[in-house]
Write a protein that holds these residues in place. Structure first.
Motif, PDB file in Angstrom:
ATOM      1  N   ARG A  94       0.835  -1.207   0.000  1.00 45.12           N
ATOM      2  CA  ARG A  94       0.000   0.000   0.000  1.00 45.12           C
ATOM      3  C   ARG A  94       0.869   1.256   0.000  1.00 45.12           C
ATOM      4  O   ARG A  94       1.720   1.404   0.876  1.00 45.12           O
ATOM      5  CB  ARG A  94      -0.885   0.031   1.249  1.00 45.12           C
ATOM      6  N   SER A 100      -9.919  -1.568   2.847  1.00 46.26           N
ATOM      7  CA  SER A 100     -10.104  -2.181   4.173  1.00 46.26           C
ATOM      8  C   SER A 100      -9.302  -1.481   5.273  1.00 46.26           C
ATOM      9  O   SER A 100      -9.777  -1.360   6.402  1.00 46.26           O
ATOM     10  CB  SER A 100      -9.748  -3.661   4.117  1.00 46.26           C
ATOM     11  N   ASP A 175      -2.596   0.735  -4.206  1.00 50.64           N
ATOM     12  CA  ASP A 175      -2.231  -0.533  -3.567  1.00 50.64           C
ATOM     13  C   ASP A 175      -2.364  -1.673  -4.575  1.00 50.64           C
ATOM     14  O   ASP A 175      -2.908  -1.484  -5.666  1.00 50.64           O
ATOM     15  CB  ASP A 175      -3.080  -0.800  -2.302  1.00 50.64           C
TER      16      ASP A 175
END
Ligand code: C5P
Length: 241
Positions: A94, A100, A175
């Motif tokens: 990331r 999330s 990401d």
């Protein structure tokens, strides 16, 4: 090339035996799923887009010294790959906070993560792919300490190569997820590298060019995928000028 017996059916790819025991055939299907298969659709041409982009990146990474399972394309959505013993881990790199991680931690959507963050999930749909740290990876016997270091180093290298590449195309690599497998005592990059497994934002507008377009009904996902393919094709044309 004879396509052999189906040995694995994933959410978007089917893996078949080939006529060589050391090689497999990966067919990129037109299926698109999200939220662990809760949302499912088919988009004509999606398999070709993801196979094309994956083949491009495997080749690009190989040219930069990263070992991948890619051998060659059989047709525009079918890839010949070398057989790996897959490690059931999703390795996620990331560069910006999104998805999330923003739900679990006090990080704002789009917040820059410097240095980049690498997290790992244990691949198990029934358990919802739980997060595992290095100690758990060792306890589960998934990787040795040396392999763990190697996978982390390789992931950071891949991240740098892909980040810089997309930056040149005017996109931010927010990401992505990759998977590794073993061939002999080597750790090799397997699976795919496509818009299904990464987040790409327009540098100027923040517009998504990845599976989030489908996940969150942000527009026409095939138009978004086609734009990425088009940008890569244009980049390739520039190289041979
Ligand atoms: O879901 P999350 O926000 O953690 O995903 C991080 C990145 O990993 C995203 O680019 C997502 O598309 C990718 N991913 C994936 N397959 C999964 C989980 C995440 O490709 N099973």
């Amino acid at each position: 090339m004879e396509i052999g017996e189906l040995i694995y059916q994933g959410k978007a790819k089917s893996i078949y035996k080939s006529d060589n025991d050391d090689e497999l055939i990966a067919l990129f299907r037109d299926d698109m799923t999200a939220f662990n298969g809760e949302k499912h659709d088919q988009f004509s041409g999606k398999g070709v887009y993801n196979a094309t982009v994956s083949a491009f990146f495997f080749d690009y990474l190989e040219k930069h010294g990263i070992k991948t399972h890619f051998i060659r394309m059989i047709d525009e959505k079918t890839m010949l790959v070398s057989k790996l013993e897959m490690i059931p881990l999703e390795v996620i790199a990331r560069n910006r906070a999104a998805g999330s991680i923003t739900k679990k931690l006090p990080l704002k959507e789009g917040q820059v993560l410097n240095p980049p963050v690498i997290v790992t999930d244990y691949k198990d749909d029934a358990k919802g792919d739980p997060a595992v740290n290095d100690d758990l990876i060792l306890a589960l016997g998934l990787l040795t300490r040396d392999e763990l270091n190697e996978a982390r180093r390789t992931t950071l290298e891949i991240n740098k190569l892909l980040y810089d590449f997309f930056d040149e195309l005017g996109l931010v690599l927010v990401d992505f997820k990759i998977e590794f497998g073993r061939r002999g005592n080597e750790i090799i990059l397997g699976d795919e590298i496509s818009m299904d497994s990464m987040r790409l934002w327009d540098k100027e507008t923040g517009e998504s060019f990845d599976k989030d377009v489908y996940r969150f009904n942000k527009g026409d996902v095939m138009t978004a995928y086609a734009r990425v393919v088009e940008k890569i094709i244009n980049w390739k044309k520039e190289q041979i000028k």
